[in-house]
Design an enzyme around this catalytic site. Structure first.
Site, mmCIF file in Angstrom:
data_model
loop_
_atom_site.group_PDB
_atom_site.id
_atom_site.type_symbol
_atom_site.label_atom_id
_atom_site.label_comp_id
_atom_site.label_asym_id
_atom_site.label_seq_id
_atom_site.Cartn_x
_atom_site.Cartn_y
_atom_site.Cartn_z
ATOM 1 N N SER A 271 53.183 5.240 -78.218
ATOM 2 C CA SER A 271 53.204 3.783 -78.169
ATOM 3 C C SER A 271 52.481 3.218 -79.371
ATOM 4 O O SER A 271 51.548 3.832 -79.896
ATOM 5 C CB SER A 271 52.523 3.285 -76.895
ATOM 6 O OG SER A 271 51.127 3.368 -77.071
ATOM 7 N N LYS A 272 52.921 2.034 -79.782
ATOM 8 C CA LYS A 272 52.337 1.484 -80.998
ATOM 9 C C LYS A 272 50.936 0.952 -80.767
ATOM 10 O O LYS A 272 50.289 0.511 -81.695
ATOM 11 C CB LYS A 272 53.261 0.442 -81.620
ATOM 12 C CG LYS A 272 53.526 -0.789 -80.813
ATOM 13 C CD LYS A 272 54.475 -1.693 -81.617
ATOM 14 C CE LYS A 272 54.767 -2.969 -80.874
ATOM 15 N NZ LYS A 272 55.734 -3.805 -81.557
ATOM 16 N N ARG A 273 50.479 1.005 -79.546
ATOM 17 C CA ARG A 273 49.097 0.646 -79.288
ATOM 18 C C ARG A 273 48.158 1.716 -79.856
ATOM 19 O O ARG A 273 47.050 1.440 -80.266
ATOM 20 C CB ARG A 273 48.863 0.532 -77.781
ATOM 21 C CG ARG A 273 47.935 -0.581 -77.448
ATOM 22 C CD ARG A 273 48.094 -1.179 -76.076
ATOM 23 N NE ARG A 273 48.712 -0.374 -75.066
ATOM 24 C CZ ARG A 273 48.092 -0.028 -73.938
ATOM 25 N NH1 ARG A 273 46.846 -0.352 -73.745
ATOM 26 N NH2 ARG A 273 48.749 0.627 -73.018
#
Ligand code: GLU
Length: 515
Positions: A271-273
């Protein structure tokens, strides 16, 4: 084989004789950045087609009209082209099975939906959103799987015609058996059984007449003569619906293989988190496309024998479905760094120069950077320190430097998060968008813009003063800016909680939670 007919199902251990020319596709939805997962799926489909003298095509699945954008579509094409995963047919080059963008094919889907209605495989559903919500809530409380309860199946022809004449909105749903088992023969996982009673009566056509992914996907794979589908495992639960549609139409279904999702090193879904997921980020960071492809390829082929450094041709030679590991492949950035270093060191100085120039030192970019720096230098040698941040990826910025601004620490965190989300939500990334988003943050925090700007100067340029900020951010580009904001946010505290996200974003959906 039909999806309903388990008895006549072919034993998956006995390979089916392949009678049709091999055709594969990648079918991304243009709803955001071009994701590395799309590259991974494209790579498998590409390799499999090439290995078998087949055809690989690109199809844009933009049935979600609210979330699809042409900017995202263009970025996907750019990213896949940069990687060298060229397609033989696609929206930009056409082909014998076009058009290759689903929004250009709506008339085709309408015909097939009508055919299903006429043959009694689908039905009109007039249920209101309120009725459906109440039904789902009751199912949730009764711990039943969410499934349409068949209410509108009871309507007869006269009632349906009357409702249509009255103008009551309706959708088209597919019929699904209430009992029995559907077996999905996954090329790698073998047979997977699904109880029909747990499979929803999927909406095929929305009330505005637009098809859903499921109808469009099946119709297109058939019309585009796709023989093999390699796609993410998140689609495995859709496979029974798709197989049922193939059998309703009397079509041969493509063979399916569901690929394991890419994972963060902690095994959570990529995830881009936690890490950038856009292919274009890796391009902007200065990874070579062949290194990124090789890296993704290592998640697919077994590298136990021989070197891990493999060209696309070698990956194609070595690829074997049976060797694809089903454990979640880890997107291991240190490994990618190592591979990229290997590729860089292979380049002769002249070739390296060309790569470096194309990456960040082309004339047009340098002139723009010099324009920004011009008023701020007294000696040419000042340029090094002043503009180095244009040629860097992440910056080594400490928490102390980020907090050394005239904003309370809590607002620093909030400002960085709002900037990241605000810019993410914009389709275009240019100086005026950046200015609007950053200025609105000043207003939200009731802070002087000068104080907010200082924070962003530190996060983006590494220094509290530098060349003009908005222009610099435009030149750095969306992906590098996002990563610097993300890293800065990480420095100043924990990731925003769900409650913080909700209250900071106001009414906006907490998208960050889902990605
Ligand atoms: N549009 C789907 C996606 O974005 C494609 C799924 C499929 O390959 O069937 O992944």
């Amino acid at each position: 084989m039909t999806a309903l007919d388990n008895e006549s199902r072919t034993d998956p251990a006995v390979p089916l004789l392949q009678t049709r020319p091999i055709r594969t596709r990648v079918a991304p939805s243009p709803t955001g950045d071009p994701h590395v997962g799309t590259a991974y799926v494209a790579l498998v489909n590409y390799i499999f087609a090439k290995q078998n003298g087949g055809t690989f095509l690109l199809r844009i699945e933009d049935t979600d009209r609210a979330r699809s954008t042409l900017e995202s579509e263009a970025a996907i094409l750019t990213a896949l082209r940069w990687l060298g995963l060229t397609w033989d047919e696609g929206p930009d080059i056409g082909g014998a099975h076009g058009p290759y963008r689903q929004s250009d094919r709506t008339a085709i889907y309408a015909r097939y939906a009508d055919e299903l209605l006429e043959r009694g495989h689908a039905f009109r559903c007039f249920c209101s959103p309120e009725r459906l919500a109440a039904m789902r809530e009751a199912q949730r409380l009764a711990k039943q799987p969410p499934r349409y309860d068949g209410h509108c199946l009871k309507l007869d022809r006269v009632e349906i015609d009357a409702l249509v004449a009255e103008g009551v909105p309706s959708v088209v749903r597919m019929k699904v058996p209430d009992f029995g088992v559907c077996v999905v023969d996954d090329l790698r996982r073998g047979p997977i059984e699904f109880e029909w009673h747990a499979v929803d009566m999927q909406v095929l056509v929305k009330s505005d007449g637009m098809p859903t992914y499921h109808l469009a996907n099946v119709v297109d794979d058939h019309l585009m003569e796709i023989t093999h589908v390699f796609r993410g495992e998140e689609w495995v639960s859709s496979a029974p619906k798709h197989l049922l549609l193939y059998s309703y139409f009397g079509w041969e279904a493509p063979k399916l293989m569901h690929l394991p999702l890419l994972r963060n090193p902690d095994k959570s879904k990529l995830s881009k988190r936690k890490n950038p997921t856009s292919i274009l980020f890796y391009a902007r960071m200065g990874y070579l496309p062949e290194a990124l492809l090789n890296f993704l390829g290592l998640l697919l082929v077994s590298s136990s024998e021989g070197s891990e450094v493999m060209s696309l041709d070698e990956l194609t030679k070595r690829f074997d479905i049976a060797n694809i590991s089903l454990g979640g492949p880890v997107f291991d950035v240190p490994k990618l760094d190592w591979l990229n270093g290997r590729y860089l060191r292979e380049l002769a100085p002249d070739a390296l120069f060309e790569r470096v120039r194309d990456w960040g030192f082309d004339r047009a970019r340098l002139v723009k950077i010099l324009e920004l720096a011009h008023a701020r230098i007294e000696r040419l040698s000042d340029l090094g320190e002043l503009t180095a941040f244009f040629f860097a990826g992440r910056l080594p910025i400490t928490k102390e430097r980020l907090l050394d601004v005239k904003l309370p620490p809590a607002d620093v965190r909030k400002a960085l998060a709002l900037a990241m989300w605000g810019l993410d939500a914009e389709r275009v990334f240019d100086r005026s968008v950046v200015e609007r988003v950053l200025k609105s943050i000043g207003e939200t925090l009731s802070a002087k813009f000068r104080d907010v700007a200082r924070l962003f100067y530190v996060a983006i340029t590494g220094s509290p003063t530098s060349v003009p900020l908005f222009e610099a951010m435009e030149l750095l580009g969306r992906d590098i800016v996002r990563e610097r904001l993300r890293v800065a946010l990480e420095q100043v505290g924990p990731p925003p909680s769900a409650a913080e996200q909700k209250s900071w974003r106001g009414a906006a959906a907490p998208e960050e939670l889902a990605t």
